[in-house]
Motif scaffolding. Structure first.
Motif, mmCIF file in Angstrom:
data_model
loop_
_atom_site.group_PDB
_atom_site.id
_atom_site.type_symbol
_atom_site.label_atom_id
_atom_site.label_comp_id
_atom_site.label_asym_id
_atom_site.label_seq_id
_atom_site.Cartn_x
_atom_site.Cartn_y
_atom_site.Cartn_z
ATOM 1 N N ILE A 184 0.849 -1.190 0.000
ATOM 2 C CA ILE A 184 0.000 0.000 0.000
ATOM 3 C C ILE A 184 0.887 1.244 0.000
ATOM 4 C CG2 ILE A 184 -1.904 -1.143 1.189
ATOM 5 C CD1 ILE A 184 -1.065 0.356 3.742
ATOM 6 N N LEU A 185 0.322 2.307 -0.501
ATOM 7 C CA LEU A 185 0.959 3.624 -0.466
ATOM 8 C C LEU A 185 -0.006 4.545 0.288
ATOM 9 C CD1 LEU A 185 2.098 3.792 -4.219
ATOM 10 C CD2 LEU A 185 3.525 3.238 -2.237
ATOM 11 N N PRO A 186 0.007 4.489 1.614
ATOM 12 C CA PRO A 186 -1.056 5.128 2.407
ATOM 13 C C PRO A 186 -0.968 6.645 2.509
ATOM 14 C CG PRO A 186 0.581 4.147 3.855
ATOM 15 C CD PRO A 186 0.957 3.745 2.447
ATOM 16 N N MET A 187 0.228 7.209 2.296
ATOM 17 C CA MET A 187 0.367 8.650 2.462
ATOM 18 C C MET A 187 -0.348 9.387 1.326
ATOM 19 S SD MET A 187 1.965 8.786 5.243
ATOM 20 C CE MET A 187 2.359 10.523 5.319
ATOM 21 N N ALA A 188 -1.013 10.466 1.682
ATOM 22 C CA ALA A 188 -1.763 11.225 0.680
ATOM 23 C C ALA A 188 -0.823 11.918 -0.305
ATOM 24 C CB ALA A 188 -2.646 12.260 1.360
ATOM 25 N N ILE A 189 -1.246 11.945 -1.552
ATOM 26 C CA ILE A 189 -0.565 12.765 -2.556
ATOM 27 C C ILE A 189 -1.082 14.193 -2.409
ATOM 28 C CG2 ILE A 189 -0.446 13.250 -5.032
ATOM 29 C CD1 ILE A 189 -0.264 10.243 -5.485
ATOM 30 N N ILE A 190 -0.162 15.137 -2.360
ATOM 31 C CA ILE A 190 -0.542 16.543 -2.157
ATOM 32 C C ILE A 190 -0.442 17.281 -3.488
ATOM 33 C CG2 ILE A 190 -0.019 18.675 -0.938
ATOM 34 C CD1 ILE A 190 1.103 17.014 1.329
ATOM 35 N N ALA A 191 -1.514 17.956 -3.830
ATOM 36 C CA ALA A 191 -1.575 18.709 -5.087
ATOM 37 C C ALA A 191 -2.035 20.137 -4.790
ATOM 38 C CB ALA A 191 -2.520 18.030 -6.068
ATOM 39 N N ALA A 192 -2.023 20.970 -5.798
ATOM 40 C CA ALA A 192 -2.447 22.364 -5.625
ATOM 41 C C ALA A 192 -3.237 22.815 -6.847
ATOM 42 C CB ALA A 192 -1.237 23.273 -5.411
ATOM 43 N N ALA A 193 -4.108 23.784 -6.609
ATOM 44 C CA ALA A 193 -4.884 24.407 -7.678
ATOM 45 C C ALA A 193 -5.245 25.821 -7.236
ATOM 46 C CB ALA A 193 -6.149 23.608 -7.985
ATOM 47 N N THR A 194 -5.463 26.701 -8.183
ATOM 48 C CA THR A 194 -5.890 28.048 -7.822
ATOM 49 C C THR A 194 -7.404 28.072 -7.644
ATOM 50 O OG1 THR A 194 -6.158 28.698 -10.127
ATOM 51 C CG2 THR A 194 -3.995 29.056 -9.143
ATOM 52 N N GLU A 195 -7.898 29.092 -6.990
ATOM 53 C CA GLU A 195 -9.335 29.205 -6.734
ATOM 54 C C GLU A 195 -10.132 29.258 -8.037
ATOM 55 O OE1 GLU A 195 -12.322 31.737 -3.787
ATOM 56 O OE2 GLU A 195 -10.183 32.205 -3.896
ATOM 57 N N ALA A 196 -9.543 29.860 -9.075
ATOM 58 C CA ALA A 196 -10.238 29.955 -10.358
ATOM 59 C C ALA A 196 -10.391 28.594 -11.025
ATOM 60 C CB ALA A 196 -9.481 30.907 -11.283
ATOM 61 N N PHE B 197 -6.045 6.483 -4.607
ATOM 62 C CA PHE B 197 -5.049 7.296 -3.933
ATOM 63 C C PHE B 197 -5.722 8.364 -3.077
ATOM 64 C CE2 PHE B 197 -2.767 5.509 -7.467
ATOM 65 C CZ PHE B 197 -1.480 5.299 -6.981
ATOM 66 N N PRO B 198 -5.344 8.472 -1.799
ATOM 67 C CA PRO B 198 -5.828 9.591 -0.991
ATOM 68 C C PRO B 198 -5.184 10.885 -1.471
ATOM 69 C CG PRO B 198 -4.217 8.314 0.246
ATOM 70 C CD PRO B 198 -4.460 7.576 -1.043
ATOM 71 N N MET B 199 -5.963 11.942 -1.586
ATOM 72 C CA MET B 199 -5.475 13.208 -2.135
ATOM 73 C C MET B 199 -5.742 14.361 -1.170
ATOM 74 S SD MET B 199 -4.354 12.323 -5.216
ATOM 75 C CE MET B 199 -4.111 13.978 -5.872
ATOM 76 N N ILE B 200 -4.815 15.287 -1.110
ATOM 77 C CA ILE B 200 -5.013 16.568 -0.429
ATOM 78 C C ILE B 200 -4.758 17.659 -1.468
ATOM 79 C CG2 ILE B 200 -4.195 18.147 1.359
ATOM 80 C CD1 ILE B 200 -3.292 15.709 2.964
ATOM 81 N N LEU B 201 -5.770 18.489 -1.694
ATOM 82 C CA LEU B 201 -5.650 19.575 -2.667
ATOM 83 C C LEU B 201 -5.543 20.908 -1.935
ATOM 84 C CD1 LEU B 201 -5.715 20.504 -5.653
ATOM 85 C CD2 LEU B 201 -8.200 20.753 -5.388
ATOM 86 N N LEU B 202 -4.394 21.586 -2.084
ATOM 87 C CA LEU B 202 -4.198 22.909 -1.487
ATOM 88 C C LEU B 202 -4.786 23.961 -2.422
ATOM 89 C CD1 LEU B 202 -0.419 22.580 -0.514
ATOM 90 C CD2 LEU B 202 -2.389 22.142 0.960
#
Length: 381
Positions: free
Chosen positions: A67-79, A132-137
């Motif tokens: 397993i790859l349990p750690m979340a992948i962290i990504a980013a996007a702008t508000e627009a 994949f668990p994801m975190i979007l900044l």
């Protein structure tokens, strides 16, 4: 890309979203903001092949227990996003910029394109039911301060981001801050100014140091000295120059920071022309000598730093109030020491007379030799 059941989370003034993506959704909707030291865009280090292949082999090693349990962290702008709170529905209009997780993604792509049948079968398995668990900044702009800070913080422990890349990114952040307001002159600022100075040298095609400095977006060790080592050796010099440029103030503005870097870069270029004239062999066959490596760079910049502190009584006040004149006076002193130094090119050779002097104490001894305050016989005692 539409996502159901996304959760919005707030930390201070920042917003992020938590959700999951299937293997194929992730591979179809990401981009990597790789750092380019010339264009000064992005912030990611280049992917390391041995790293992502190791992850791929880990996934293939047993049936389905990895397993790859750690979340992948990504980013996007508000627009780039739309979110309906009550429904938890998140729409992302553009590709996700990966902040942390590029090697996991590259490992999955490697499985997909591999010649080995076992690897492709593992990809087919992951494509069917792996999520994949994801975190979007949510950031205010592309390559934002939040993204860069997050990237450096995540990679400051364990796998560690390259020190060269970290230094370039911190300098990039400093310039972004200076566009908004003055910043405090402190040790971190001096180091960022030193990094800015080194970048001016590295990107100047007419500089002695062009193509001789390893930058943050370059893998391996193909050049004599890294930007991290070079900047570290200049930190006290840029500190002295900056303090004169701001006339004793505690804060520095954008134009003053630029002036500090330009003046320092010019001074460094001149001092190394003096060094080249004295020991040209070390430049023609640089691999045989330590002069252009971190060892020689640290010694020469320490000598120049001491020359900056030397004052001529007749014009001490004038020099102390003008950074350019201070650097010119230091250059004259430096050139005199180099011209009269009882050190030959062979002393700089790998395995030569200076073997064992690669420490702060050793640098000081060589500086004393260059200044004539020590002789070779003193070292034998």
């Amino acid at each position: 890309m539409k996502i159901d059941h996304a959760i919005r989370v707030r930390q201070g003034c920042y917003t992020m979203f938590l959700f999951r993506l299937s293997t194929e959704e992730l591979l179809s909707n990401y981009t990597i903001a790789s750092y380019d030291s010339v264009k000064e865009t992005g912030y990611q280090r280049p992917p390391v092949e041995s790293h992502y292949k190791k992850i791929a082999r880990y996934l293939v090693a047993a049936d389905s227990g990895q397993i790859l349990p750690m979340a992948i962290i990504a980013a996007a702008t508000e627009a780039d996003i739309e979110y309906r709170e009550g429904e938890g529905a998140l729409t992302i209009k553009d590709r996700l910029r990966i902040v942390d997780g590029q090697h996991r993604i590259k490992a999955i792509e490697y499985l997909k394109d591999a010649k080995d049948l076992r690897f492709r079968e593992k990809y087919d398995e992951l494509a069917k039911d792996y999520e994949f668990p994801m975190i979007l900044l949510l950031s205010d702009e592309v390559d934002s301060e939040l993204e860069i800070d997050t990237f450096i913080n995540i990679n400051s422990k364990g796998k560690k981001v390259s020190i060269n890349l970290a230094k370039e990114l911190r300098e990039k952040k400093m310039r972004a801050d200076l566009e908004k307001h003055k910043i405090e002159l402190n040790a971190e600022c001096y180091e960022n100014l030193a990094t800015q100075t080194v970048k001016l040298l590295a990107h100047n095609e007419n500089s002695i140091w062009h193509e001789r400095i390893q930058m943050g977006d370059e893998l391996g060790f193909q050049k004599p000295v890294s930007i991290g080592t070079f900047a570290k050796s200049l930190k006290r010099i840029t500190g002295q120059v900056a303090n004169v440029v701001v006339n004793g103030e505690r804060f520095i503005a954008e134009d003053e920071a630029g002036k500090t870097a330009r003046l320092t870069a010019h001074a460094v270029e001149q001092l190394w022309k003096t060094v080249q004239e004295r020991w040209p062999e070390c430049f023609k066959e640089q691999k045989k000598y330590n002069l252009l490596r971190g060892f020689g760079v640290s010694v020469m910049h320490r000598l120049f730093e001491q020359c900056m502190k030397e004052r001529r009584p007749a014009n001490e006040q004038e020099i102390s109030q003008d950074a350019q004149k201070m650097l010119q006076a230091a250059q004259e002193n430096f050139a005199e020491y180099i011209k009269n130094a009882g050190i030959e090119a062979e002393d700089w050779m790998t395995g030569g007379a200076f073997t064992g002097f690669s420490s702060e104490q050793g640098y000081g001894i060589i500086v004393d030799l260059l200044r004539g305050e020590k002789t070779w016989s003193d070292l034998d005692d």
